[in-house]
Write a protein that holds these residues in place. Structure first.
Motif, mmCIF file in Angstrom:
data_model
loop_
_atom_site.group_PDB
_atom_site.id
_atom_site.type_symbol
_atom_site.label_atom_id
_atom_site.label_comp_id
_atom_site.label_asym_id
_atom_site.label_seq_id
_atom_site.Cartn_x
_atom_site.Cartn_y
_atom_site.Cartn_z
ATOM 1 N N GLU A 1 -20.459 2.168 -6.288
ATOM 2 C CA GLU A 1 -20.996 2.105 -4.927
ATOM 3 C C GLU A 1 -20.019 2.731 -3.928
ATOM 4 O OE1 GLU A 1 -22.364 -1.748 -3.725
ATOM 5 O OE2 GLU A 1 -23.129 -2.217 -5.720
ATOM 6 N N ILE A 2 -18.741 2.465 -4.100
ATOM 7 C CA ILE A 2 -17.731 3.077 -3.223
ATOM 8 C C ILE A 2 -17.743 4.587 -3.399
ATOM 9 C CG2 ILE A 2 -15.247 3.253 -2.785
ATOM 10 C CD1 ILE A 2 -15.009 0.325 -3.693
ATOM 11 N N ASP A 3 -17.883 5.043 -4.629
ATOM 12 C CA ASP A 3 -17.933 6.474 -4.923
ATOM 13 C C ASP A 3 -19.083 7.137 -4.170
ATOM 14 O OD1 ASP A 3 -17.351 8.894 -6.260
ATOM 15 O OD2 ASP A 3 -18.881 8.466 -7.758
ATOM 16 N N ARG A 4 -20.253 6.493 -4.185
ATOM 17 C CA ARG A 4 -21.402 7.057 -3.471
ATOM 18 C C ARG A 4 -21.198 6.998 -1.963
ATOM 19 N NH1 ARG A 4 -24.102 4.274 -7.708
ATOM 20 N NH2 ARG A 4 -24.416 2.455 -6.359
ATOM 21 N N ALA A 5 -20.597 5.895 -1.474
ATOM 22 C CA ALA A 5 -20.393 5.761 -0.032
ATOM 23 C C ALA A 5 -19.403 6.795 0.497
ATOM 24 C CB ALA A 5 -19.899 4.348 0.291
ATOM 25 N N GLY B 1 -18.839 9.736 -0.956
ATOM 26 C CA GLY B 1 -19.302 11.079 -1.273
ATOM 27 C C GLY B 1 -18.411 11.829 -2.244
ATOM 28 N N HIS B 2 -17.692 11.105 -3.079
ATOM 29 C CA HIS B 2 -16.841 11.759 -4.064
ATOM 30 C C HIS B 2 -17.658 12.228 -5.255
ATOM 31 C CE1 HIS B 2 -13.029 9.526 -2.461
ATOM 32 N NE2 HIS B 2 -13.397 10.554 -1.693
ATOM 33 N N LYS B 3 -17.056 13.123 -6.038
ATOM 34 C CA LYS B 3 -17.767 13.715 -7.153
ATOM 35 C C LYS B 3 -17.715 12.868 -8.421
ATOM 36 C CE LYS B 3 -16.999 18.472 -5.573
ATOM 37 N NZ LYS B 3 -16.429 19.798 -5.922
ATOM 38 N N THR C 1 -12.457 8.846 -7.100
ATOM 39 C CA THR C 1 -12.434 7.658 -6.239
ATOM 40 C C THR C 1 -11.301 6.716 -6.638
ATOM 41 O OG1 THR C 1 -14.834 7.822 -5.970
ATOM 42 C CG2 THR C 1 -13.812 5.727 -5.402
ATOM 43 N N GLY C 2 -11.087 6.558 -7.947
ATOM 44 C CA GLY C 2 -9.994 5.698 -8.411
ATOM 45 C C GLY C 2 -8.647 6.202 -7.936
ATOM 46 N N ARG C 3 -8.408 7.519 -8.010
ATOM 47 C CA ARG C 3 -7.138 8.076 -7.528
ATOM 48 C C ARG C 3 -6.984 7.866 -6.027
ATOM 49 N NH1 ARG C 3 -8.608 12.399 -10.871
ATOM 50 N NH2 ARG C 3 -9.181 13.668 -9.062
ATOM 51 N N TYR C 4 -8.078 8.038 -5.290
ATOM 52 C CA TYR C 4 -8.048 7.841 -3.836
ATOM 53 C C TYR C 4 -7.699 6.382 -3.500
ATOM 54 C CZ TYR C 4 -10.106 6.907 0.764
ATOM 55 O OH TYR C 4 -10.323 6.481 2.051
ATOM 56 N N LEU C 5 -8.321 5.437 -4.202
ATOM 57 C CA LEU C 5 -8.062 4.025 -3.918
ATOM 58 C C LEU C 5 -6.627 3.634 -4.280
ATOM 59 C CD1 LEU C 5 -11.372 2.309 -5.106
ATOM 60 C CD2 LEU C 5 -10.684 2.934 -2.795
ATOM 61 N N LEU C 6 -6.098 4.168 -5.384
ATOM 62 C CA LEU C 6 -4.721 3.843 -5.763
ATOM 63 C C LEU C 6 -3.724 4.390 -4.743
ATOM 64 C CD1 LEU C 6 -4.468 4.219 -9.653
ATOM 65 C CD2 LEU C 6 -4.285 2.149 -8.292
ATOM 66 N N ARG C 7 -3.974 5.588 -4.229
ATOM 67 C CA ARG C 7 -3.068 6.130 -3.206
ATOM 68 C C ARG C 7 -3.118 5.277 -1.939
ATOM 69 N NH1 ARG C 7 -4.693 11.227 -5.383
ATOM 70 N NH2 ARG C 7 -6.391 11.370 -3.859
ATOM 71 N N LYS C 8 -4.328 4.824 -1.561
ATOM 72 C CA LYS C 8 -4.438 3.937 -0.398
ATOM 73 C C LYS C 8 -3.724 2.610 -0.664
ATOM 74 C CE LYS C 8 -7.898 3.305 2.218
ATOM 75 N NZ LYS C 8 -9.230 2.983 2.788
ATOM 76 N N TYR C 9 -3.839 2.112 -1.886
ATOM 77 C CA TYR C 9 -3.172 0.859 -2.256
ATOM 78 C C TYR C 9 -1.659 0.988 -2.096
ATOM 79 C CZ TYR C 9 -1.422 -2.812 -5.399
ATOM 80 O OH TYR C 9 -0.745 -3.876 -5.936
ATOM 81 N N ILE C 10 -1.114 2.116 -2.552
ATOM 82 C CA ILE C 10 0.330 2.341 -2.446
ATOM 83 C C ILE C 10 0.745 2.453 -0.989
ATOM 84 C CG2 ILE C 10 2.179 3.975 -2.979
ATOM 85 C CD1 ILE C 10 0.616 4.642 -5.579
ATOM 86 N N GLU C 11 0.011 3.222 -0.198
ATOM 87 C CA GLU C 11 0.356 3.403 1.214
ATOM 88 C C GLU C 11 0.256 2.090 1.986
ATOM 89 O OE1 GLU C 11 -2.370 6.348 2.500
ATOM 90 O OE2 GLU C 11 -1.432 7.994 1.353
ATOM 91 N N ARG C 12 -0.710 1.251 1.631
ATOM 92 C CA ARG C 12 -0.919 0.004 2.372
ATOM 93 C C ARG C 12 0.151 -1.031 2.013
ATOM 94 N NH1 ARG C 12 -5.381 -1.084 0.315
ATOM 95 N NH2 ARG C 12 -6.743 -0.111 1.856
ATOM 96 N N ASN C 13 0.541 -1.111 0.749
ATOM 97 C CA ASN C 13 1.421 -2.196 0.303
ATOM 98 C C ASN C 13 2.902 -1.857 0.314
ATOM 99 O OD1 ASN C 13 -0.276 -4.609 -0.829
ATOM 100 N ND2 ASN C 13 -1.345 -2.765 -1.527
#
Length: 683
Positions: A22-26, A28-30, A35-47
């Motif tokens: 659902e996140i992938d569709r929201a 617009g990733h391919k 999407t997993g790589r994007y979320l992990l980078r956000k996780y690192i930047e946030r924490n």
């Protein structure tokens, strides 16, 4: 050039994978991989900027959900593997920021002690993104209605409640003794009217580790699937998102770990105990019955690990005071109870600045060990002032200046290649392997060089323990002053202590007759039982286990210890003893096994490895005798002047011996606790 990506698999539940889609569709990733790589980078930047206590984790991590299924059991929720192609640096940074329960392995470990660091990073990043995008949280039969995101300190608070609810007899005994010690200290302080706070006693330090008072030092805590099931049950009650609950309030209480709300939760967990009503209905697994005895063993292991954590700083304290003329040159380390011996002339050197050019180079070259003395304190203890820095071992040169010990670089390089903890390196280096008359009577040159006197003595090469100096001279060994007619009374044993299970096989008479064995072939079960029971009662039984160094024949030849003729002699002797053990195993099989199993064993007599596997499955006593030469080494520090290649092999070998003996001692502590507190689980 961009860093190459590597494939990584993460195990998550199907509902979590659905939320990722659902996140992938929201977004617009391919692909989900992107999407997993994007979320992990956000996780690192946030924490990354946050303190460890304030980083977020998903509640499934402290639950260890999904748990590995039991044999012949389908998982409660479908499990899926998420394939991610991420860079090694992102993987490492995400793992470093993820939540790990105290006691879990940082990399690989036993099934119950495995951490899921990358899974935690993925689950947390999915849950945070669902919250930001307004999507439904991850939900399944375990996570339904549970507050999803906790701060690390709050997750540790939930785990502390689980630990408090599942205390074993061994742990409760330590906590009770520590509380009595604390009260006694406070009373003594009040009577003496001293303003200085008395130092906590040893048992209080052990209890502090078991209670995880210092949340950064809870590595002694035991793990089991039942504790994770209890975490699921507790989280469903404490962190419920139903309209009648305020999960944020209780998450804050878990984070604070003090105040009225926390004490209320703590009392609730203890009153609830390890087997609360309704737990099976929610988790789908039975409550433990007799399996509680295995919990008692794990509790004994936790006490052992807590004592072991406290033992390592004592080694550094001993080394730091060893330069004094009144200091002891030996130290008994408990657990496991072995002895360290300090060579004459080896002393510590204290530095104000550990990065001084000369000593920094020596530390980097593994010529000395470096210790930060401010870190070598018991948990939850602070020194009144800085204790400084120390390098060890050093000796004085002709001008009285400290220099590294010659020849030690080879040993330290080999040991530090396996463990980066200088305390363990010093322990292995100074460990006495078999002190005694046989070792003392042999000269240093005999031990180091492997002379012809060594290589011609078959009894020393193939038997253990070696004969004493008195026996070697044909004398009768001296006896104890205690008369055999007046044995010393055994030490009192704790209430509830029961004998261990006897290690012998009872052979029914009918089975003996059936397979045609002679009646006198079967062991006298009553005699064996009495011998075992008296040995258990004897509190004066020697517990020290000598640790001889057996060098495989091929290695002994390569290192120049023995020649071809002696090697062949050892090989033939080992083959002869293996054949004798094979015949003994076949006789045992004829009494205890079915004809088909006997035939399978008989067929494998020319393949010792296969024969050993079959014998182990059938419960037959057998092992293959390996051809080896016994090298008489009193300690690794005693051999620093020997050939570097021999020294390198010996250091690597002793690392394995060191690990094996520690595991063996902890296993004995586990068995002793399971036996001592078995009465708590009588039906």
């Amino acid at each position: 050039m961009p860093e190459p990506r590597r494939d990584t698999n993460v195990t998550i539940t199907k509902p979590a994978l659905d939320r990722l889609s659902e996140i992938d569709r929201a977004l617009g990733h391919k692909s989900r991989d992107q999407t997993g790589r994007y979320l992990l980078r956000k996780y690192i930047e946030r924490n990354a900027p946050l303190p460890t206590a304030d980083r977020l984790t998903h509640v499934s991590t402290v639950m260890r959900h999904p748990l590995p299924p039991l044999p012949d059991e389908d998982p409660l929720d479908p499990i899926r593997r998420l394939r991610l192609r991420i860079t090694p640096s992102d993987s490492t940074r995400a793992r470093d920021l993820a939540f790990r329960l105290p006691g879990q392995a940082k990399t690989r470990g036993h099934t119950d002690y495995q951490s899921r660091l990358l899974t935690d990073a993925v689950m947390t990043s999915i849950a945070v993104e669902c919250r930001e995008l307004g999507l439904d949280p991850i939900s399944d039969r375990v996570l339904a209605g549970v507050y999803p995101l906790l701060r690390h300190r709050a997750a540790l608070g939930l785990w502390r409640l689980v630990v408090a609810a599942t205390r074993t007899g061994a742990e409760r005994a330590i906590l009770s003794e520590a509380e009595a010690s604390r009260v006694d200290r406070e009373q003594r302080k009040a009577r003496s009217e001293e303003s200085i706070e008395p130092t906590p006693r040893y048992v209080e330090d052990v209890a502090a580790l078991l209670e995880m008072n210092d949340l950064d030092d809870g590595e002694a805590v035991w793990h089991h699937d039942h504790r994770f099931l209890l975490a699921q049950f507790l989280a469903a009650h404490i962190l419920s998102t139903s309209s009648r609950r305020n999960p944020k309030r209780w998450e804050q209480a878990l984070y604070d770990q003090k105040g009225e709300d926390w004490h209320q939760l703590h009392a609730y967990a203890i009153e609830m105990g390890p087997r609360p009503r309704g737990m099976r209905r929610r988790t789908g697994r039975p409550r433990p019955g007799a399996v509680g005895i295995s919990f008692e063993g794990r509790g004994g292991g936790a006490v052992w690990r807590a004592e072991r954590i406290l033992a390592l700083p004592t080694i550094v304290d001993w080394l730091s005071t060893s330069a004094a003329s009144t200091s002891e040159r030996t130290l008994t380390v408990h657990p496991p109870g072995w002895q360290l011996t300090l060579p004459d002339g080896w002393n510590p050197t204290f530095l104000r600045d550990p990065l001084q050019d000369e000593w920094a180079e020596r530390i980097a070259a593994h010529r000395v060990l470096y210790f930060d003395l401010d870190q070598e304190l018991p948990p939850d203890t602070q020194a009144p002032r800085s204790r400084g820095h120390m390098v060890w071992p050093t000796i004085d040169d002709e001008h009285g200046e400290p220099i590294p010990v010659a020849g030690l670089q080879t040993v330290l390089t080999a040991l530090l290649g396996h463990t980066r903890d200088p305390r363990k390196v010093a322990e292995i280096l100074l460990l006495e392997l078999h002190p005694g008359p046989a070792a003392v009577s042999r000269t240093r040159s005999d031990r180091a060089a492997g002379t012809s006197e060594d290589t011609d003595d078959l009894s020393f090469a193939n038997a253990w323990p070696p004969i004493s100096a008195e026996q070697s001279e044909g004398l009768t060994p001296s006896t104890s002053s205690t008369s055999a007619d007046e044995p010393a009374p055994p030490a009192p044993r704790p209430p509830g202590d029961v004998p261990p299970l006897p290690d012998f096989a009872r052979t029914p008479r009918s089975k003996v007759a059936k397979h045609g064995a002679r009646p006198d072939d079967a062991p006298d079960a009553r005699t064996a039982e009495l011998d075992w029971y008296h040995q258990w009662q004897d509190s004066n039984t020697e517990t020290f286990r000598p640790m001889p160094v057996f060098v495989p024949v091929e290695t002994a030849q390569r290192l120049g210890f023995i020649d071809d003729e002696r090697a062949q002699q050892l090989i033939e002797d080992a083959q002869s003893r293996t054949k004798a053990r094979t015949n003994s195993a076949l006789r045992q099989a004829s009494r205890e096994c079915q004809p088909a199993d006997q035939a399978a064993l008989q067929k494998a007599t020319n393949d010792p490895a296969r024969f050993s596997t079959l014998a182990r499955k059938l419960g037959i006593d057998f092992y293959e005798v390996s051809a080896a030469w016994c090298w008489y080494v009193t300690s690794l520090s005693d051999q620093v002047e020997t050939d570097p290649e021999r020294l390198r092999w010996l250091a690597t070998h002793l690392i394995k011996v060191y690990t094996r003996e520690l595991d063996r001692d902890m296993e004995q502590a586990v068995r002793a606790a399971a036996r001592q507190f078995a009465h708590l689980h009588r039906p």
